[in-house]
Scaffold this active site. Structure first.
Site, PDB file in Angstrom:
ATOM      1  CE  LYS A  24     -54.698   4.927  14.360  1.00 55.37           C
ATOM      2  NZ  LYS A  24     -56.121   5.183  14.641  1.00 55.37           N
ATOM      3  CE  LYS A  73     -55.090   2.427   1.695  1.00 58.08           C
ATOM      4  NZ  LYS A  73     -55.085   2.446   3.125  1.00 58.08           N
ATOM      5  CE  LYS A 114     -53.962  13.009   6.682  1.00 54.80           C
ATOM      6  NZ  LYS A 114     -54.066  13.531   8.024  1.00 54.80           N
TER       7      LYS A 114
END
Ligand code: TRP
Length: 329
Positions: free
Chosen positions: A114, A196, A199
């Site tokens: 991340k 997929k 957002k």
């Protein structure tokens, strides 16, 4: 009346889309009758990566709670709450930090990943490193036995189990149960472009979209690029529209549009119209509940307050024992 306890949370990081609904919320809803369920909005977790700009957190927390209820989470069946309204989570997070080896947190695979994905943010913070530890506190403060999560959250759950065991081991107790992941098989929802639904790909259908917007989004979807003229035959597997049919249409409809595509018996617009009809009937009850709740903001507030008070009773009970075990009472 000794139902097993389920807990799960979601970060308020923007708008809820069909993928979240089919992938997670529908499952949460179906667990409500079989388990003693706790569901919450993880607003503190949103700060672990979004601390520099907290301007949206309040609004997205509201919106997520609204969507929880619109999706069918029921405050009469489940305890529905906001993480920051139960400060006991923070106290347990702190106490667990005393017994958590740094290396365990540094080795969580999502930690480095991340950080690399969100390069533009400075995530060399204590809060970000401690993300899975806060999540552990969220889970074990309710002594949850089952945690429905997506596959991406499994490494976090693994460390939660290790920390629960370490606590039990250090203090020679069996106070915390091992939280188990409830990995449910659900269809992956593909987005408007076939990737997929997400957002960040800008390919999603949101619960907040009006029927007009949903209609327009589906009509504008691409289909099998080889099918240029109405008379060209197509390969349904290459059409993002067909991927959505798989989730929202009946087996008979699915077979019929596949056949129609392969034989050029059906046009793409007619195929999309069937999908639109089915997505509408899936979303209609949700739209209705959203509208109802939007018109009664006090009800939403009440649900958040009552749910959080209820959660705090269980959380406080746990903390009394934990304080005692750790020499604090
Ligand atoms: N980290 C989860 C997410 O990103 C949200 C979350 C926070 C959570 N605490 C949790 C999920 C506890 C399950 C259990 O969606």
């Amino acid at each position: 009346m000794n139902k097993k306890r389920v807990l799960s949370g979601m970060q308020p990081s923007g708008m809820v889309h069909l993928g979240n609904l089919v992938g997670a919320l529908d499952n949460w809803v179906s667990l409500q009758d079989r388990y003693d369920c706790f569901y919450f909005v993880a607003d503190w977790h949103a700060l672990t990566t979004g601390y520099a700009d907290p301007s949206n957190i309040k609004e997205s927390t509201n919106d997520l709670l609204l969507n929880f209820l619109a999706a069918g989470l029921d405050p009469d069946k489940s305890t529905i709450f906001i993480q920051s309204m139960v400060p006991q989570h923070a106290e347990l997070h702190l106490l667990l930090s005393m017994i958590t080896p740094l290396g365990w947190l540094e080795r969580v695979p999502t930690y480095k990943e991340k950080q690399d994905n969100l390069e533009e943010r400075d995530l060399s913070t204590y809060g970000f490193l401690g993300y899975p530890l806060l999540q552990t506190a969220d889970i074990i403060i309710y002594k949850a036995t089952h945690v429905p999560v997506g596959i991406d959250q499994m490494p976090h759950l693994e460390i939660s189990r290790e920390i629960a065991r370490r606590f039990n081991h250090i203090y020679k107790t069996d106070f915390f149960p091992d939280p188990e992941g409830l990995l449910t098989e659900f269809p992956k929802v593909s987005g408007l472009d076939g990737r997929k639904m997400s957002k960040s790909y800008d390919n999603a259908i949101y619960l907040a979209d009006t029927p007009e917007i949903v209609d327009k989004k589906i009509r504008q979807m691409t289909t099998d690029p080889a099918r240029i003229r109405r008379t060209d035959i197509g390969d349904p597997e290459k059409s993002p529209v067909y991927q959505l049919h798989k989730i929202f249409s009946t087996p008979a409809e699915l077979a019929s549009v596949a056949e129609g595509c392969k034989s050029a018996g059906i046009g793409c617009i007619d195929c999309k119209k069937i999908l639109i009809k089915n997505v509408f009937s899936y979303l209609e009850p949700i739209w209705r509940r959203r509208e109802e709740l939007i018109s009664r903001p006090d009800t939403l507030r009440d649900i958040a307050i009552k749910g959080s008070q209820k959660a705090a009773i269980t959380a406080e009970e746990t903390m009394q024992t934990v304080r005692q075990i750790m020499g604090l009472s």
